[in-house]
Design a protein around this motif. Structure first.
Motif, PDB file in Angstrom:
ATOM      1  N   THR A   1      -4.975  13.947   5.601  1.00 31.36           N
ATOM      2  CA  THR A   1      -3.492  13.119   4.946  1.00 31.36           C
ATOM      3  C   THR A   1      -3.887  11.225   5.351  1.00 31.36           C
ATOM      4  O   THR A   1      -4.285  10.939   5.649  1.00 31.36           O
ATOM      5  CB  THR A   1      -2.442  13.800   5.878  1.00 31.36           C
ATOM      6  OG1 THR A   1      -2.510  12.821   6.976  1.00 31.36           O
ATOM      7  CG2 THR A   1      -2.436  15.541   5.515  1.00 31.36           C
ATOM      8  N   LEU A   2      -2.796  10.358   4.718  1.00 28.65           N
ATOM      9  CA  LEU A   2      -2.700   9.222   5.405  1.00 28.65           C
ATOM     10  C   LEU A   2      -2.880   8.737   6.911  1.00 28.65           C
ATOM     11  O   LEU A   2      -2.774   7.817   7.190  1.00 28.65           O
ATOM     12  CB  LEU A   2      -2.023   8.203   4.391  1.00 28.65           C
ATOM     13  CG  LEU A   2      -2.504   7.823   3.012  1.00 28.65           C
ATOM     14  CD1 LEU A   2      -0.996   7.140   2.246  1.00 28.65           C
ATOM     15  CD2 LEU A   2      -3.452   6.866   3.057  1.00 28.65           C
TER      16      LEU A   2
ATOM     17  N   ARG B   1      -1.721   0.696   9.656  1.00 28.02           N
ATOM     18  CA  ARG B   1      -1.112   1.384   8.725  1.00 28.02           C
ATOM     19  C   ARG B   1      -0.585   0.003   7.807  1.00 28.02           C
ATOM     20  O   ARG B   1       0.005   0.305   6.723  1.00 28.02           O
ATOM     21  CB  ARG B   1       0.529   1.489   9.747  1.00 28.02           C
ATOM     22  CG  ARG B   1       0.700   2.829   9.875  1.00 28.02           C
ATOM     23  CD  ARG B   1       2.067   3.418  10.604  1.00 28.02           C
ATOM     24  NE  ARG B   1       2.347   4.297  12.068  1.00 28.02           N
ATOM     25  CZ  ARG B   1       2.888   4.579  12.037  1.00 28.02           C
ATOM     26  NH1 ARG B   1       4.380   3.385  12.968  1.00 28.02           N
ATOM     27  NH2 ARG B   1       3.073   5.596  13.292  1.00 28.02           N
TER      28      ARG B   1
ATOM     29  N   CYS C   1      -5.005   7.196   9.603  1.00 29.36           N
ATOM     30  CA  CYS C   1      -4.697   5.730   9.877  1.00 29.36           C
ATOM     31  C   CYS C   1      -5.118   5.999  11.502  1.00 29.36           C
ATOM     32  O   CYS C   1      -5.291   5.604  12.623  1.00 29.36           O
ATOM     33  CB  CYS C   1      -3.217   5.238  10.089  1.00 29.36           C
ATOM     34  SG  CYS C   1      -2.478   4.540   8.339  1.00 29.36           S
TER      35      CYS C   1
ATOM     36  N   ILE D   1      -3.347  -0.466   5.541  1.00 33.30           N
ATOM     37  CA  ILE D   1      -3.472   0.349   4.553  1.00 33.30           C
ATOM     38  C   ILE D   1      -2.860   0.999   3.593  1.00 33.30           C
ATOM     39  O   ILE D   1      -3.327   1.045   2.429  1.00 33.30           O
ATOM     40  CB  ILE D   1      -4.346   1.905   5.326  1.00 33.30           C
ATOM     41  CG1 ILE D   1      -4.859   1.950   6.527  1.00 33.30           C
ATOM     42  CG2 ILE D   1      -4.292   3.452   4.808  1.00 33.30           C
ATOM     43  CD1 ILE D   1      -6.335   2.048   6.382  1.00 33.30           C
TER      44      ILE D   1
ATOM     45  N   LEU E   1      -5.476   9.472  -2.872  1.00 32.42           N
ATOM     46  CA  LEU E   1      -4.432   9.597  -1.370  1.00 32.42           C
ATOM     47  C   LEU E   1      -3.185   7.771  -1.923  1.00 32.42           C
ATOM     48  O   LEU E   1      -2.642   9.033  -1.220  1.00 32.42           O
ATOM     49  CB  LEU E   1      -5.560   9.509  -0.194  1.00 32.42           C
ATOM     50  CG  LEU E   1      -5.088   9.646   0.706  1.00 32.42           C
ATOM     51  CD1 LEU E   1      -4.348  10.896   0.355  1.00 32.42           C
ATOM     52  CD2 LEU E   1      -6.524   9.496   2.128  1.00 32.42           C
ATOM     53  N   LEU E   2      -3.965   7.210  -1.996  1.00 31.51           N
ATOM     54  CA  LEU E   2      -2.964   5.984  -2.235  1.00 31.51           C
ATOM     55  C   LEU E   2      -2.068   6.454  -3.227  1.00 31.51           C
ATOM     56  O   LEU E   2      -0.496   6.170  -3.024  1.00 31.51           O
ATOM     57  CB  LEU E   2      -3.733   4.426  -2.595  1.00 31.51           C
ATOM     58  CG  LEU E   2      -4.439   4.020  -1.272  1.00 31.51           C
ATOM     59  CD1 LEU E   2      -5.474   3.090  -1.572  1.00 31.51           C
ATOM     60  CD2 LEU E   2      -3.842   4.314  -0.411  1.00 31.51           C
TER      61      LEU E   2
ATOM     62  N   VAL F   1       4.058   4.183   0.382  1.00 27.84           N
ATOM     63  CA  VAL F   1       2.824   4.359   1.794  1.00 27.84           C
ATOM     64  C   VAL F   1       2.632   4.227   3.156  1.00 27.84           C
ATOM     65  O   VAL F   1       2.429   5.056   3.845  1.00 27.84           O
ATOM     66  CB  VAL F   1       1.532   3.673   0.700  1.00 27.84           C
ATOM     67  CG1 VAL F   1       0.534   3.873   1.725  1.00 27.84           C
ATOM     68  CG2 VAL F   1       1.612   4.356  -0.282  1.00 27.84           C
TER      69      VAL F   1
ATOM     70  N   CYS G   1       1.790   6.581   6.166  1.00 30.54           N
ATOM     71  CA  CYS G   1       0.843   6.636   6.730  1.00 30.54           C
ATOM     72  C   CYS G   1       1.314   6.682   8.118  1.00 30.54           C
ATOM     73  O   CYS G   1       0.985   6.346   9.506  1.00 30.54           O
ATOM     74  CB  CYS G   1       0.186   5.301   6.637  1.00 30.54           C
ATOM     75  SG  CYS G   1      -0.899   4.761   5.839  1.00 30.54           S
TER      76      CYS G   1
END
Length: 394
Positions: free
Chosen positions: A53-54, A81, A58, A84, A281-282, A330, A334
């Protein structure tokens, strides 16, 4: 008489040299792009799929940085954060601030952690136009003068499933909007198929065999792939140029005001993530997951936009609004909050447009903006601190 013989001898030698060059010119079988053709022969990494996961990404990135045995790095959660989330909202990031605060180290460490590629290109103060960045075709030598930047750009296109970050080190030593203009224009196009950089306009006139051209140069143009991002580091001192709104508006900006303080963070090992997984993911995080978050964001942006428009005649504009729409959700994924994300973008995108305006009317309106933010109970400490600094200057 003796001088005349010396001159005749020199003339003869020059004539022979000219004839040799003409022969080389007319019979040249050199490749048009010598270095890029060599890149075609290199092999590419092919990482297996890696799911994460984001927020995990991070946290693990931050843990990895803080626990490296050599040169550990400490960054606030907000910084990681923002970095990313920046990949989702713009192809250009600017890391600006004081020297020695970890600006250049962050994209370098990102490659170490992700198994991706970070290529640094030092900007020269003599750069004036696109030729300094992208090179040019030498008609006499029948070869293209390849730059380090062009080689980095071509490597990314040659290796599409790897993440590439091309760092323009000290990017404001020269005027960014001059040498980087073509890239700024191309990267704004909504369709990635249109991200083509023209290297040779009259390519058809170059009579060379087909294999003299690199595989990725088609009709004199190079396609930029979706695996490529640009990061500029920028110092603030007398030796550098001011970064203009044209550049700021198209980028995500990270401020580095001080060196990170040492703290205890759980260790994490580096990962290997390919471009497809990173993009997925993004993309999946670029929309709000629930209606409550989306409503809060829209209300907050609507209020702030109306206030600065009424008070300062400044608007967010489509470009900044589009970036915010991707950045905020996003950033939320994060591990951050909506207020944090808006605070970061508002302070660096909108508030900076008022820098340099020093009068009592602006001071009064800045006070009113501060009261509005606090009255709405928005948690925006970066913006409030920036407002107080601006008021103090006035």
């Amino acid at each position: 008489n003796y001088s005349k013989k010396i001159l005749e001898l020199q003339k003869y030698e020059l004539q022979k040299e000219l004839e040799r060059n003409i022969e080389l010119y007319s019979t040249s079988t050199e490749k048009v792009f010598a270095s890029l053709s060599l890149i075609d022969k290199t092999t590419c990494n092919d990482y297996p799929s890696f799911k994460i996961t984001l927020k995990q990404l991070c946290d693990r990135f931050r843990g990895y940085l803080a626990n490296r045995p050599i040169n550990p790095l400490y960054y606030e959660e907000k910084t990681i954060r923002t970095f990313i989330a920046g990949f989702a909202s713009s192809r250009l990031m600017i890391l600006e601030g004081l020297s020695g605060t970890g600006k250049s180290s962050l994209p370098r460490a990102f490659a170490d952690f992700m198994g991706s590629k970070t290529i640094e290109v030092p900007v020269q103060s003599s750069w004036k136009d696109r030729n300094d960045l992208l090179g040019f075709y030498n008609d006499f030598k029948k070869q293209y003068k390849e730059t380090e930047f062009l080689k980095a750009l071509y490597s990314a296109t040659h290796d599409p499933n790897n993440i590439y970050v091309i760092v323009l080190d000290e990017m404001n030593l020269s005027r960014i909007e001059y040498y980087f203009a073509d890239l700024l224009s191309v990267l704004e196009k909504p369709n990635i198929d249109d991200w083509k950089i023209e290297l040779i306009s009259d390519y058809a006139s170059i009579t060379q065999q087909v294999d003299a051209w690199p595989k990725k140069i088609i009709e004199g143009k190079l396609q930029i792939c979706d695996n490529t991002w640009f990061v500029g580091t920028a110092n603030k001192d007398d030796s550098t140029f001011i970064i203009t709104d044209k550049v700021y508006d198209r980028s995500v900006v990270l401020n580095f005001d001080k060196k990170g303080e040492k703290e205890k963070i759980d260790n994490s090992l580096p990962i290997q993530m390919n471009n497809n997984d990173f993009q997925s993911l993004l993309r999946s995080a670029s929309r709000f997951k629930n209606a409550t978050d989306e409503k809060k964001y829209l209300d907050m942006i609507g209020n702030l936009d109306k206030f600065v428009k009424d008070m300062f005649q400044i608007t967010f504009g489509n470009r900044i609004s589009n970036q915010l729409e991707k950045f905020v959700p996003v950033y939320l994924e994060c591990g951050g909050t909506i207020d944090e994300a808006v605070d970061i973008m508002f302070s660096r995108k909108i508030l900076r447009k008022l820098e340099g305006i020093y009068d009592e009317d602006t001071k009064t309106k800045l006070d009113m903006l501060k009261d509005e933010i606090e009255g709405q109970n928005y948690k925006m400490p970066i913006t409030i601190a920036a407002i107080l600094r601006m008021i103090e200057k006035i």
